[in-house]
Write an enzyme that holds these catalytic residues in place. Structure first.
Site, PDB file in Angstrom:
ATOM      1  N   CYS A   2      27.693  35.339  31.237  1.00  0.00           N
ATOM      2  CA  CYS A   2      26.948  34.690  30.155  1.00  0.00           C
ATOM      3  C   CYS A   2      27.452  35.170  28.797  1.00  0.00           C
ATOM      4  O   CYS A   2      28.005  36.257  28.667  1.00  0.00           O
ATOM      5  CB  CYS A   2      25.473  35.034  30.246  1.00  0.00           C
ATOM      6  SG  CYS A   2      24.707  34.487  31.762  1.00  0.00           S
ATOM      7  N   ARG A  27      34.799  33.414  28.961  1.00  0.00           N
ATOM      8  CA  ARG A  27      34.035  34.324  29.839  1.00  0.00           C
ATOM      9  C   ARG A  27      33.594  33.631  31.117  1.00  0.00           C
ATOM     10  O   ARG A  27      33.164  34.272  32.059  1.00  0.00           O
ATOM     11  CB  ARG A  27      32.812  34.850  29.095  1.00  0.00           C
ATOM     12  CG  ARG A  27      33.116  35.675  27.847  1.00  0.00           C
ATOM     13  CD  ARG A  27      31.884  35.821  26.977  1.00  0.00           C
ATOM     14  NE  ARG A  27      30.867  36.625  27.563  1.00  0.00           N
ATOM     15  CZ  ARG A  27      30.780  37.963  27.406  1.00  0.00           C
ATOM     16  NH1 ARG A  27      31.683  38.578  26.690  1.00  0.00           N
ATOM     17  NH2 ARG A  27      29.814  38.651  27.961  1.00  0.00           N
ATOM     18  N   ASN A  99      21.987  37.902  28.334  1.00  0.00           N
ATOM     19  CA  ASN A  99      23.142  38.195  29.184  1.00  0.00           C
ATOM     20  C   ASN A  99      22.795  39.455  29.958  1.00  0.00           C
ATOM     21  O   ASN A  99      22.528  40.500  29.362  1.00  0.00           O
ATOM     22  CB  ASN A  99      24.405  38.408  28.337  1.00  0.00           C
ATOM     23  CG  ASN A  99      25.584  38.828  29.217  1.00  0.00           C
ATOM     24  OD1 ASN A  99      25.589  38.564  30.424  1.00  0.00           O
ATOM     25  ND2 ASN A  99      26.551  39.526  28.627  1.00  0.00           N
ATOM     26  N   GLY A 100      22.787  39.351  31.287  1.00  0.00           N
ATOM     27  CA  GLY A 100      22.472  40.520  32.118  1.00  0.00           C
ATOM     28  C   GLY A 100      21.658  40.085  33.327  1.00  0.00           C
ATOM     29  O   GLY A 100      21.507  38.904  33.612  1.00  0.00           O
ATOM     30  N   GLU A 468      48.464  42.987  42.859  1.00  0.00           N
ATOM     31  CA  GLU A 468      48.176  42.127  41.705  1.00  0.00           C
ATOM     32  C   GLU A 468      48.849  40.773  41.870  1.00  0.00           C
ATOM     33  O   GLU A 468      48.283  39.739  41.505  1.00  0.00           O
ATOM     34  CB  GLU A 468      48.628  42.795  40.406  1.00  0.00           C
ATOM     35  CG  GLU A 468      48.543  41.915  39.172  1.00  0.00           C
ATOM     36  CD  GLU A 468      47.122  41.417  38.864  1.00  0.00           C
ATOM     37  OE1 GLU A 468      46.158  41.876  39.505  1.00  0.00           O
ATOM     38  OE2 GLU A 468      46.989  40.538  38.011  1.00  0.00           O
ATOM     39  N   HIS A 491      50.240  44.925  62.721  1.00  0.00           N
ATOM     40  CA  HIS A 491      49.050  45.444  63.435  1.00  0.00           C
ATOM     41  C   HIS A 491      47.894  44.443  63.370  1.00  0.00           C
ATOM     42  O   HIS A 491      46.741  44.836  63.291  1.00  0.00           O
ATOM     43  CB  HIS A 491      48.636  46.802  62.832  1.00  0.00           C
ATOM     44  CG  HIS A 491      49.679  47.847  63.020  1.00  0.00           C
ATOM     45  ND1 HIS A 491      49.884  48.504  64.219  1.00  0.00           N
ATOM     46  CD2 HIS A 491      50.633  48.304  62.178  1.00  0.00           C
ATOM     47  CE1 HIS A 491      50.898  49.346  64.094  1.00  0.00           C
ATOM     48  NE2 HIS A 491      51.372  49.253  62.868  1.00  0.00           N
TER      49      HIS A 491
END
Ligand code: AGP
Length: 592
Positions: A2, A27, A99-100, A468, A491
């Site tokens: 958010c 975001r 936001n949270g 990465e 494996h």
């Protein structure tokens, strides 16, 4: 994640809030909304999907009389992606963006429902609005304190109290929020990038602080006590928001790498003593998430192989809850592009609570992690707009590599420092040549973009590079990909190798070159479409070989990274994915 923004001043509020909200799109979000208030009313307009959908609704309204407002991009946590669940949330006289995550929301909501409170949304944020309205009193700071003490979890709140429609209130606990100080106007946002177009003066709130802002004044409280806060002048490069002719920010940022490596490294190459002295430590704990953690995996190989110091790499979301066996000679290195990743912040705070020395490697200046760590090295990559990190990750690896070189030199394992510094000075030119082989990476992407699975195999530092490379491919092209220790593939996972399955083998470490080559052949002999990324001196004449220049151990990994970034980029383009804003992803994971 958010994003929240707010404005109070003489401008038309929506003409500040919407551009600011767009700066937070990177975001990641799935709905957006805005609240505009004056002394008589508070209008809330919300929409699902992109901000353009919100703008279409705003364009139909006369909003010129509103000079105060808050706005929000929502990355759904509590409740589905619907207009009702979008923010701002309103109850009674309170309108709020958040936001949270409120972890004890269910208990609080049940109690309120027993008091016959009716909720419209499924969000935890609406519960905060109900509580603020329930405990509303003339001293709103007292109201906010009372409600904050009831909440567990993380929150950055922007609040409008209709009884005081010439003020905005901001509250911070764990989630980031910054105040922009203007000339007879003030702003707030989840990060600087949303408001650095309007001001270069910022106040960073710390946890449990409340700001009361009017057009003329900013008052900050801790509890009910007024405290003083510094106003920081930060000049950021606002043309980061210009693609400069590239089709995507990601491609622009990949191509920026040679220059920003030069920007960041030159001062250290001219005076390596500017880097921290790590000789007093016996152990390193590198703690991060995602790509930042994978940068740490490369750092581990270099610290252990070259500076002979035991180095652990830990996932921050695990580290924060595990029993840590520190000793007083342990340095905790946290790595974060955003400096706001909740798990990494928690891991850092845990280390500090246990009196461990902490060093941060961060990209966003004055971010929470940059401010909380004992010492901070900035990656100086400027704003990274594409959600999938490239330039910041590469700078993280470069700084870790330089730190390991300095430590190896300080401990006497390396004497000819100039040879290694010279190689770092050549790195931007080496990188330009690697990036210039663009056509080759496009050809590979054309072959692999319809694959179901892709594998990256390597040993030691080459495996760390694979991690990465694999993450970059899957997060932007949505193709399932795995990085595997080359010796481990047989494996179990080798059962997934089918005819045409792409397998990228990375070989830069001469000591295990033959082993990994055998592992690659094990896959191609079962039908895999094998690619070998190796160095000039280790090349084998393998059918599909990408060769990079030989470099010193500290620089070598950095020459392979852009190859994997560009293969991932072109593959995602062929799949017509949203390269800069991949689905479900957020640039800064500010919640657990
Ligand atoms: C984004 O491309 C990364 N893949 C993501 O894993 C990121 O590295 C991670 O979320 C940590 O973010 P940070 O560096 O801002 O802490």
């Amino acid at each position: 994640m958010c994003g929240i923004v707010g404005y109070i001043g003489n401008r038309k509020a929506n003409e500040v809030l919407i551009p600011s909200l767009k700066r937070l799109e990177y975001r990641g979000y799935d709905s957006a909304g805005i609240a505009l208030a004056n002394n008589t009313t508070c209008q809330i307009i919300k929409s699902v999907g992109k901000i353009i959908n919100l703008e279409k609704k705003l364009n139909k309204k006369d909003l010129d009389s509103y000079h105060l407002g808050i706005a929000h991009t929502r990355w759904a946590t509590h409740g589905a992606v619907t207009e009702v669940n979008a923010h701002p949330q309103q109850y009674g006289k309170i309108t709020i963006v958040h936001n949270g995550i409120i972890e004890n929301v269910d208990n609080i909501k049940e109690k309120l429902q027993r008091e016959n409170i009716k909720f419209k949304s499924e969000t935890d944020t609406e519960v905060i609005a109900v509580l603020l309205n329930k405990y509303l009193e003339s001293n709103f700071i007292k109201t906010i304190n009372k409600v904050m003490n009831l909440l567990k979890g993380s929150f950055a709140l922007g609040i409008i109290n209709q009884d005081e429609a010439n003020k905005l209130y901001i509250v911070k606990k764990s989630s980031p929020v910054v105040i922009g100080v203007g000339d007879n106007e003030n702003f707030f946002a989840s990060d600087i990038s949303a408001i650095n177009y309007f001001t270069n003066k910022f106040i960073f709130l710390d946890d449990n602080e409340i700001a009361e802002i009017t057009q003329e004044k900013i008052v900050v409280y801790n509890g009910c006590n007024i405290i003083s806060k510094n106003v920081n002048t930060i000049n950021t490069d606002i043309n980061d928001y210009d693609k400069k002719g590239y089709p995507h920010f990601m491609l622009k940022e990949i191509n920026e790498q040679p220059q920003i490596l030069k920007n960041t490294l030159t001062k250290y190459l001219n005076d390596i003593k500017l880097l921290p002295d790590l000789t007093s430590y016996q152990e390193l704990h590198i703690v991060a998430c995602g790509s930042a953690m994978y940068a740490g995996m490369i750092g581990k190989q270099l610290f252990e192989q070259q500076a002979h110091i035991k180095t652990y790499v830990e996932v921050a979301s695990e580290y924060r809850y595990q029993e840590q066996l520190y000793n007083e000679k342990t340095l905790v290195i946290v790595i974060s592009q955003s400096g706001e990743t909740a798990d990494t912040i928690a891991a850092l705070r845990k280390a500090k609570k246990q009196k461990q020395d902490t060093l941060a490697i961060v990209n966003v200046k004055n971010s929470t992690i940059a401010r909380d760590a004992d010492n901070c090295l900035y990656t100086e990559a400027f704003e990274e707009i594409a959600v999938a990190t490239t330039k910041a990750y590469t700078l993280q690896v470069a700084l870790l590599s330089l730190l390991s070189l300095k430590l190896a030199y300080d401990k006497g394992y390396i004497t000819d420092l100039d040879k290694y510094l010279k190689d770092f000075r050549q790195l931007p030119n080496y990188l330009k040549k690697v990036i210039a082989q663009d056509q080759k990476y496009q050809e590979i992407a054309k072959v692999i973009y319809k694959s179901k699975d892709v594998f990256f195999i390597g040993r030691k530092i080459d495996y760390a590079i694979c991690l990465e490379g694999s993450l970059k491919l899957k997060e932007i092209s949505y193709i399932h990909s795995e990085a595997y220790q080359a010796g481990e593939l047989k494996h179990g996972t080798i059962s997934l190798i089918d005819k045409g399955t792409p397998v990228f083998a990375i070989i830069t470490d001469q000591s295990i070159a033959d082993k990994t080559m055998s592992n690659l052949i094990e896959t191609t002999s079962r039908g895999a479409n094998g690619y070998l990324i190796t160095t000039e001196s280790l090349k084998t004449g393998f059918a599909q070989e990408i060769i990079v220049k030989d470099a010193t151990n500290f620089v070598q990994p950095l020459l392979v990274i852009p190859i994997l970034q560009l293969i991932a980029y072109y593959t995602a383009c062929l799949k017509k994915c949203d390269v800069d804003k991949p689905k479900n992803l957020a640039k800064s994971v500010t919640v657990e």
